[in-house]
Scaffold this motif. Structure first.
Motif, PDB file in Angstrom:
ATOM      1  N   ARG A 195     -28.540 -14.755 112.677  1.00  0.00           N
ATOM      2  CA  ARG A 195     -27.492 -14.297 111.759  1.00  0.00           C
ATOM      3  C   ARG A 195     -26.796 -15.501 111.125  1.00  0.00           C
ATOM      4  N   ASN A 196     -26.587 -16.550 111.925  1.00  0.00           N
ATOM      5  CA  ASN A 196     -26.034 -17.778 111.354  1.00  0.00           C
ATOM      6  C   ASN A 196     -26.969 -18.360 110.299  1.00  0.00           C
ATOM      7  N   GLY A 241     -25.369 -19.169 101.598  1.00  0.00           N
ATOM      8  CA  GLY A 241     -24.333 -20.072 101.105  1.00  0.00           C
ATOM      9  C   GLY A 241     -23.012 -19.959 101.823  1.00  0.00           C
ATOM     10  N   TYR A 242     -23.017 -19.365 103.020  1.00  0.00           N
ATOM     11  CA  TYR A 242     -21.777 -19.196 103.788  1.00  0.00           C
ATOM     12  C   TYR A 242     -21.840 -20.021 105.068  1.00  0.00           C
ATOM     13  N   ALA A 243     -20.667 -20.251 105.660  1.00  0.00           N
ATOM     14  CA  ALA A 243     -20.599 -20.980 106.925  1.00  0.00           C
ATOM     15  C   ALA A 243     -21.066 -20.081 108.068  1.00  0.00           C
ATOM     16  N   PRO A 244     -21.613 -20.656 109.127  1.00  0.00           N
ATOM     17  CA  PRO A 244     -21.990 -19.848 110.287  1.00  0.00           C
ATOM     18  C   PRO A 244     -20.792 -19.087 110.841  1.00  0.00           C
ATOM     19  N   SER A 283     -43.936 -14.214 113.450  1.00  0.00           N
ATOM     20  CA  SER A 283     -42.479 -14.178 113.426  1.00  0.00           C
ATOM     21  C   SER A 283     -42.007 -14.213 111.981  1.00  0.00           C
ATOM     22  N   VAL A 284     -40.678 -14.224 111.812  1.00  0.00           N
ATOM     23  CA  VAL A 284     -40.125 -14.214 110.467  1.00  0.00           C
ATOM     24  C   VAL A 284     -40.093 -15.608 109.851  1.00  0.00           C
ATOM     25  N   THR A 285     -40.780 -16.572 110.469  1.00  0.00           N
ATOM     26  CA  THR A 285     -40.794 -17.918 109.904  1.00  0.00           C
ATOM     27  C   THR A 285     -41.541 -17.980 108.585  1.00  0.00           C
ATOM     28  N   ALA A 286     -42.248 -16.910 108.228  1.00  0.00           N
ATOM     29  CA  ALA A 286     -42.945 -16.899 106.939  1.00  0.00           C
ATOM     30  C   ALA A 286     -41.960 -17.023 105.788  1.00  0.00           C
ATOM     31  N   ALA A 287     -40.723 -16.588 106.012  1.00  0.00           N
ATOM     32  CA  ALA A 287     -39.681 -16.733 105.008  1.00  0.00           C
ATOM     33  C   ALA A 287     -38.790 -17.905 105.395  1.00  0.00           C
ATOM     34  N   ARG A 288     -38.684 -18.922 104.533  1.00  0.00           N
ATOM     35  CA  ARG A 288     -37.928 -20.122 104.865  1.00  0.00           C
ATOM     36  C   ARG A 288     -36.479 -19.967 104.417  1.00  0.00           C
ATOM     37  N   PRO A 289     -35.533 -20.548 105.223  1.00  0.00           N
ATOM     38  CA  PRO A 289     -34.126 -20.486 104.849  1.00  0.00           C
ATOM     39  C   PRO A 289     -33.836 -21.058 103.468  1.00  0.00           C
ATOM     40  N   ASP A 290     -34.627 -22.087 103.044  1.00  0.00           N
ATOM     41  CA  ASP A 290     -34.347 -22.697 101.745  1.00  0.00           C
ATOM     42  C   ASP A 290     -34.725 -21.792 100.577  1.00  0.00           C
ATOM     43  N   GLN A 291     -35.351 -20.655 100.873  1.00  0.00           N
ATOM     44  CA  GLN A 291     -35.674 -19.700  99.816  1.00  0.00           C
ATOM     45  C   GLN A 291     -34.501 -18.765  99.536  1.00  0.00           C
ATOM     46  N   GLY A 292     -33.457 -18.861 100.327  1.00  0.00           N
ATOM     47  CA  GLY A 292     -32.316 -17.980 100.165  1.00  0.00           C
ATOM     48  C   GLY A 292     -32.332 -16.850 101.177  1.00  0.00           C
ATOM     49  N   ALA A 293     -31.229 -16.096 101.198  1.00  0.00           N
ATOM     50  CA  ALA A 293     -31.082 -15.028 102.191  1.00  0.00           C
ATOM     51  C   ALA A 293     -32.008 -13.854 101.908  1.00  0.00           C
ATOM     52  N   GLU A 334     -20.590 -12.173 102.269  1.00  0.00           N
ATOM     53  CA  GLU A 334     -20.688 -12.539 103.686  1.00  0.00           C
ATOM     54  C   GLU A 334     -20.670 -11.284 104.564  1.00  0.00           C
ATOM     55  N   GLU A 335     -19.791 -10.349 104.215  1.00  0.00           N
ATOM     56  CA  GLU A 335     -19.701  -9.104 104.969  1.00  0.00           C
ATOM     57  C   GLU A 335     -21.016  -8.329 104.908  1.00  0.00           C
ATOM     58  N   MET A 336     -21.654  -8.304 103.741  1.00  0.00           N
ATOM     59  CA  MET A 336     -22.910  -7.573 103.606  1.00  0.00           C
ATOM     60  C   MET A 336     -24.026  -8.225 104.424  1.00  0.00           C
ATOM     61  N   VAL A 337     -24.074  -9.553 104.431  1.00  0.00           N
ATOM     62  CA  VAL A 337     -25.090 -10.244 105.237  1.00  0.00           C
ATOM     63  C   VAL A 337     -24.950  -9.856 106.695  1.00  0.00           C
ATOM     64  N   LEU A 338     -23.713  -9.896 107.196  1.00  0.00           N
ATOM     65  CA  LEU A 338     -23.481  -9.573 108.597  1.00  0.00           C
ATOM     66  C   LEU A 338     -23.781  -8.098 108.882  1.00  0.00           C
ATOM     67  N   ARG A 339     -23.458  -7.232 107.923  1.00  0.00           N
ATOM     68  CA  ARG A 339     -23.703  -5.802 108.121  1.00  0.00           C
ATOM     69  C   ARG A 339     -25.205  -5.507 108.168  1.00  0.00           C
ATOM     70  N   LEU A 340     -25.940  -6.105 107.245  1.00  0.00           N
ATOM     71  CA  LEU A 340     -27.392  -5.899 107.229  1.00  0.00           C
ATOM     72  C   LEU A 340     -28.036  -6.482 108.484  1.00  0.00           C
TER      73      LEU A 340
END
Length: 274
Positions: free
Chosen positions: A74-75, A82-85, A6-16, A57-63
């Protein structure tokens, strides 16, 4: 049996960036292809993935949309950037979901006498109709304590497994379904459930001793052939989800219906649950 990574190889604390790269690689999409889909440039996608550029934020959601990222994830991407869910997670018993619950109940009750149920991302049963409860007759109380889990109920050696005539095929179908979900979701609980149910022993001997039908029905999909009170019933299952969900809870609900696969199953169910 090996689980799909799964994508767990990349951790949220590493950034988007690393998370987005992991999702892109999971989907087997190049930076250029993703850029074309998202009306961006391969250079910008590369900068986002390496952390040289912070996406809006818009780009994150678009990607995330173009990578078909699950709503819950996505949240997670937004938080990592660095954005709110963006998507709420409303409890299913919240009054705001009254219409949803009532609609689900009407849907599965209207499907009777054929079996239908609703389950969440952890395969916990949210609702079930009389057709499902009929199939669960005789299951030990230990497996029927809430929360009911459709994978445990089906594959446990004291559950439905001994009654399923083509268990090896049906078990393979269910485990493959779980592996696909594990590849889509960063869920340790789902992975643990997979490890549990995949380790259940197959009943011995695993034979199909039901009498041959004089004119077997031509199956158009893999059926579940299950014994009930001395009869072998055949079902084709279909799973549906909600279109464009805007809530995490709703996004993770699935409705599974079981369509009778032969005339004898239709006749029996109508006689049993008029």
């Amino acid at each position: 049996m090996t689980i799909v990574p799964s994508v767990t190889a990349a951790r949220p604390d590493q950034g988007a960036g690393p998370l987005l790269r992991a999702w892109r690689e999971q989907r087997r999409v190049s930076q250029l292809e993703l850029a074309l889909r998202a009306d961006s440039s391969a250079r910008h996608i590369s900068f986002i993935e390496t952390g040289r550029s912070r996406p809006s934020e818009e780009m994150v959601l678009r990607l995330a949309e173009h990578l078909d990222v699950p709503v819950r994830e996505r949240n997670a991407l937004l938080l990592a950037a660095g954005y709110a869910p963006h998507f709420p997670e409303t409890p299913l018993d919240d009054p705001a979901l009254d219409a949803l619950r009532e609609g689900i109940e009407r849907l599965i009750q209207g499907y009777e006498p054929y079996p239908a149920l609703v389950f969440d991302a952890a395969y916990h049963v949210v609702a079930a109709n009389r057709g499902i409860m009929m199939l669960l007759d005789g299951i030990p109380e230990s497996l029927l304590r809430p929360p009911l889990n459709t994978m445990r109920l089906t594959l446990h050696p004291e559950g439905l497994a001994p009654r399923i005539r083509n268990l090896r095929e049906w078990r393979g179908h269910l485990l493959e379904q779980m592996r696909r979900q594990i590849a889509l979701r960063r869920s340790e609980s789902l992975r643990e459930l997979y490890e549990e149910v995949s380790a259940y022993p197959l009943p011995v001997p695993e034979t199909d001793d039901s009498p041959e039908q004089p004119d077997p029905a031509p199956y158009f999909a893999l059926p579940m052939r299950i014994e009930h009170e001395g009869r072998t019933l055949s079902f084709i299952s279909s799973t549906s989800t909600f279109n464009t969900p805007m809530d995490v809870t709703v996004a993770e609900l699935a409705i599974e219906t079981f369509l009778p696969a032969d005339p004898s199953t239709v006749k029996y169910l109508h006689s049993l649950l008029p």
